[in-house]
Design a protein around this motif. Structure first.
Motif, PDB file in Angstrom:
ATOM      1  N   ASN A  13       0.818  -1.210   0.000  1.00 46.66           N
ATOM      2  CA  ASN A  13       0.000   0.000   0.000  1.00 46.66           C
ATOM      3  C   ASN A  13       0.855   1.265   0.000  1.00 46.66           C
ATOM      4  N   ASP A  59       0.662   4.183  -2.800  1.00 44.16           N
ATOM      5  CA  ASP A  59       0.198   5.527  -2.457  1.00 44.16           C
ATOM      6  C   ASP A  59       1.241   6.591  -2.768  1.00 44.16           C
ATOM      7  N   ARG A  96      -8.186   5.002  -6.687  1.00 45.95           N
ATOM      8  CA  ARG A  96      -7.327   4.134  -5.872  1.00 45.95           C
ATOM      9  C   ARG A  96      -8.248   3.147  -5.165  1.00 45.95           C
ATOM     10  N   ALA A 131      -5.624   2.801   2.321  1.00 47.72           N
ATOM     11  CA  ALA A 131      -5.110   3.940   1.564  1.00 47.72           C
ATOM     12  C   ALA A 131      -4.665   5.024   2.539  1.00 47.72           C
ATOM     13  N   ASN A 151      -6.801  10.110   0.047  1.00 46.34           N
ATOM     14  CA  ASN A 151      -8.193   9.719   0.289  1.00 46.34           C
ATOM     15  C   ASN A 151      -9.156  10.317  -0.733  1.00 46.34           C
ATOM     16  N   SER A 157      -9.723   7.777  -3.342  1.00 45.99           N
ATOM     17  CA  SER A 157     -10.009   6.400  -2.953  1.00 45.99           C
ATOM     18  C   SER A 157     -11.437   6.053  -3.367  1.00 45.99           C
ATOM     19  N   ASP A 162     -13.826   4.343  -1.922  1.00 41.83           N
ATOM     20  CA  ASP A 162     -14.855   4.543  -0.903  1.00 41.83           C
ATOM     21  C   ASP A 162     -15.271   6.010  -0.811  1.00 41.83           C
ATOM     22  N   HIS A 163     -14.280   6.892  -0.877  1.00 37.87           N
ATOM     23  CA  HIS A 163     -14.583   8.331  -0.812  1.00 37.87           C
ATOM     24  C   HIS A 163     -15.385   8.772  -2.025  1.00 37.87           C
TER      25      HIS A 163
END
Length: 821
Positions: free
Chosen positions: A384, A388, A413, A418, A423, A426, A428-429
């Motif tokens: 990771n 990143d 991403r 992360a 973020n 990412s 999820d965001h």
């Protein structure tokens, strides 16, 4: 070069079944006894050693499959001595079924108070509670299929006939285990009430990553790169044989901003070879090269249609008359003389289906471009933190388009863990953002609540997707309707070969492997697999097979005195210094010889000791005391060094690292992590500091240095510093190794070897430091020249970023690398 997706799915299903048949049929007690045995010669003889090339797919499987299963065994057993031992818990068998030769169980599960279970977690199920000093009478492995808030679904393989891995490796079980299986089967399948169906579960490890590696291994036969993977024979990719070109402005920008070796790497990428290997020694701008590659391959076009200003060399059909053209246009596009039906139903948020090319707000953007298509890229890394680093650099600097203008492409991403700095991109965001906008402004035909469809839409919109090697094999990417044209794997020399295979099933046409086989290798837990070459990366294997590698040669990190030794020992003196690097890395503390760019401190009275509770890990308290004295003198004289972003303490031994951390915590309390960065060699892979103090630890009368003799570990340890690398160790002990002997002689001939006697604090007295001031008329001798045959340096691996925000994913106790003293 299209991938047979149906065949790939069939291979995956077959691989999953075989994997579970083998794993779930193992006898845990037998594995434990096998692990306790120090002499495993029989196992080593039966395992094939990793070769450079293979005659066919069967030869490939017969080599890698047994080694992968040895690694599975080691992962199952590695937590036995861990401080974080899972709790053995009693559960109830709620339901039972059987399908495809497996037993499926539903067990009770407490969502709030229970241990977290994820799919592919391996459990030990037993009739009695598992205790440290005794095995239960009836037990078997089970793997988590899925879970809800009150149930967990498991898969078991309760048969007495085990599946062999190879013809030469016969499975074995204890007699008591075979009897215990019958008892477990009777317990699970009986018609007794649930109250009587009590079982105990103990979580052992997660298998998600290694099962993806196994699926990838078993799918090699379906990959278009199969012959190349086996034979390392150069071939062109699915884009065609002709090289592609970039626009004039972008070409001029690269000429002005990249060095010669970086530009050559770009040219190799545009040559459209199926595999491109780029080696990035420490500080040579590997991450910048990857970003430049992304810009080049995303904005390149076939030479025949590359420019607006040059007549396109494409085959044309018979020219139609103007009447024929109008008739043709009218039938093909009836709205050409009226309103486009798409314009009449444009959604409110402007999502008209154009491919977004910049920004990460999920809205399209019109770009001035002559491109009629877009290359889609998957960027991977083993860890990771390494991944990143690239994402953060891209967000910070952007890419260059064909007009050499900076822009941020649509990127996503995916995966876990992360870093907070990335973020904003990412998955999820972005899903939360999209759901919020969908709820506030509902789109036609979209409720805004279908998370899976939103995820898929975001992935399909992305020009570049970032994922770890393991996560590139997740169902999330498999659901995406769009594949990837190009795969770029960073830190490729730090991954086992089956892990590198995972992203190759994405229908890609071209693969870039970027890394450095002279830095840290992949982490392999099994000593048996390690001894058979399982830690050899695909990058390293292809390089050994003679496949061409483009090496980056200009370094921008280290003072020339630091660069000289690793360049000679590991890179055949190919490394050269970037412009003005010496002036940029010269510091005030260099006026003292003992704080110069490259120094070795010989603590010849120090002694190592082995911590009884840390298997294989060692500590040297004399080196700890000396390093603390050195640190105190440096930060009191040069306060700017009292920062973890500036100064690092590195050691190959985990217990030495722990001792340093404890001592600094005693001195600085909760502020300790802010004043100094302390970690293992593995934890510093890909990172840099202004000053690095390296504690070797090993000091004994027998000249044993264990895995400190690993050339990769030395290379990483002494190349983390920009201005000063200060090595602390026992010269007498380390001279027993040819490579360390050369390093010590290098320091000695440059007048940078300092003998340190007790009391240690005398070394940093004002009187002694005054004798070590560098005067203007003093000359520092050049690094000595060695006989090339004196040091047989092994070919080991890794990569190099400029990452200061994470501690890496490889903070392993170096005992995991099988020190054999």
């Amino acid at each position: 070069m299209a991938i047979d997706k149906v065949k790939l799915q069939e291979d995956e299903a077959s691989a999953v079944t075989r994997f579970y048949n083998i794993i779930l049929g193992w006898d845990y007690k037998h594995l434990t006894k096998e692990n306790e045995s120090k002499n495993r010669k029989d196992s080593k003889r039966k395992l094939n050693v990793v070769k450079n090339t293979y005659k066919d797919v069967d030869d490939y499987f017969e080599t890698f499959e047994p080694l992968l299963f040895e690694e599975v065994k080691a992962q199952i057993l590695q937590n036995q001595d861990s401080e974080e031992v899972s709790e053995c818990r009693m559960r109830l068998v709620m339901e039972w079924s059987e399908a495809d030769g497996f037993h499926y169980l539903l067990l009770s599960y407490e969502d709030k108070n229970d241990e977290y279970f994820a799919p592919n977690d391996l459990l030990l199920l037993s009739k009695e509670e598992v205790k440290a000093n005794s095995f239960p009478s009836s037990y078997a492995f089970a793997v988590v299929e899925n879970r809800t808030h009150d149930r967990v679904r498991l898969r078991m393989y309760l048969v007495e006939d085990m599946v062999p891995i190879t013809k030469s490796i016969k499975p074995s079980r204890t007699k008591s285990f075979s009897q215990g299986l019958s008892n477990m089967r009777s317990l699970i399948t009986s018609s007794a009430s649930p109250v009587d169906k009590r079982v105990f579960s103990l979580k052992l490890c997660g298998l998600s990553t290694i099962i993806r590696e196994y699926i990838a291994l078993r799918s090699v036969n379906s990959l278009p790169f199969k012959d190349f993977i086996l034979n390392a024979t150069e071939e062109s990719c699915g884009f065609g044989d002709d090289p592609w070109k970039i626009s004039g402005p972008l070409h001029d920008f690269y000429n002005e901003n990249l060095n010669k070796s970086q530009k050559e790497a770009i040219d190799v990428g545009l040559s459209r070879k199926s595999f491109v290997l780029i080696q990035g020694p420490p500080g040579t701008g590997k991450t910048q090269t990857i970003l430049s590659l992304l810009g080049a391959i995303m904005h390149a076009t076939p030479a025949r249609v590359q420019s607006k200003d040059i007549e396109h060399e494409v085959k044309r059909r018979v020219q139609m008359t103007i009447e024929e053209k109008y008739n043709h246009w009218g039938r093909a596009s009836p709205w050409i003389f009226g309103i486009n039906p798409r314009d009449a139903i444009m959604p409110e948020d402007g999502d008209d289906g154009f491919f977004p090319t910049s920004g990460n707000d999920l809205k399209p953007e019109v770009v001035n471009t002559n491109r009629k298509f877009r290359i889609r890229v998957l960027v991977c890394a083993p860890s990771n933190s390494a991944l990143d680093e690239i994402v953060l650099r891209l967000l910070t600097t952007g890419l260059r388009d064909e007009n050499a203008q900076t822009y941020t492409p649509k990127i996503v991403r995916i995966g876990l863990k992360a870093h907070h700095s990335v973020n904003s991109v990412s998955l999820d965001h972005l899903v939360k953002q999209k759901r919020g906008s969908a709820i506030d402004k509902p789109k036609q035909g979209t409720t805004g609540t279908d998370v899976d469809s939103i995820r898929t839409a975001i992935l399909d919109e992305a020009a570049i997707v970032f994922a770890t090697l393991s996560f590139s094999g997740s169902a999330l990417l498999a659901k995406s309707s769009r594949g990837f044209d190009v795969v770029i794997i960073d830190e490729a020399a730090q991954a086992v070969e089956p892990a590198t295979l995972i992203p190759l099933a994405t229908r890609c046409k071209q693969v870039f492997l970027v890394g450095d086989p002279k830095q840290l290798p992949a982490t392999v837990i099994s000593t048996v697999a390690q001894d058979s070459g399982y830690g050899t990366s695909m990058f390293e294997r292809l390089q050994k097979a003679g496949y061409p590698v483009k090496m980056l040669k200009t370094q921008y990190r280290m003072h020339p005195e630091i660069r000289s030794f690793p360049s000679k020992q590991f890179y055949e003196e190919a490394l050269e210094d970037g412009a003005n690097i010496e002036s940029q890395t010269t510091r005030d503390w260099h006026k003292y010889r003992c704080f110069g760019p490259f120094c070795f401190f010989d603590i010849h009275e120090g002694k190592e000791s082995q911590h009884p509770g840390a298997t294989g890990s060692r500590v040297n308290l004399d080196e700890v005391e000396f390093v603390l004295l050195m640190y105190h003198k440096l930060v009191t004289t040069y306060p700017e060094l009292k920062s973890s972003s500036q100064l690092a303490i590195i050691s190959p031994y985990n217990y030495q690292v722990k001792t340093f951390k404890d001592r600094f915590k005693d001195m600085f309390g909760t502020e300790a992590e802010k004043v100094v960065d302390i970690n293992t060699v593995d934890g510093f892979q890909g990172r840099e500091k202004d000053v690095a103090i390296f504690s070797c630890v090993r000091a004994n009368d027998d000249g044993k240095i264990g895995f400190l003799s690993n050339s990769r570990r030395m290379n990483v340890g002494i190349t983390r510093a920009k201005s000063s690398v200060l090595v602390v160790g026992s010269a007498a002990t380390l001279r027993s190794d040819p490579l360390w002997k050369n390093l010590i002689e290098s320091a000695e001939q440059r007048n940078r070897l300092f003998k340190v006697s007790k009391p240690l604090n005398n070394f940093f007295s004002e009187e002694n430091l005054a004798t070590m001031k560098v005067t203007e008329d003093m000359e520092i001798p050049d690094a000595p020249v060695y006989d090339d045959e004196a040091v047989p340096v092994a070919n080991y691996g890794g990569g190099d970023d400029h990452n200061d925000y994470g501690d890496g994913d490889a903070d392993q106790d170096d005992a995991a690398f099988a020190e054999e003293d």
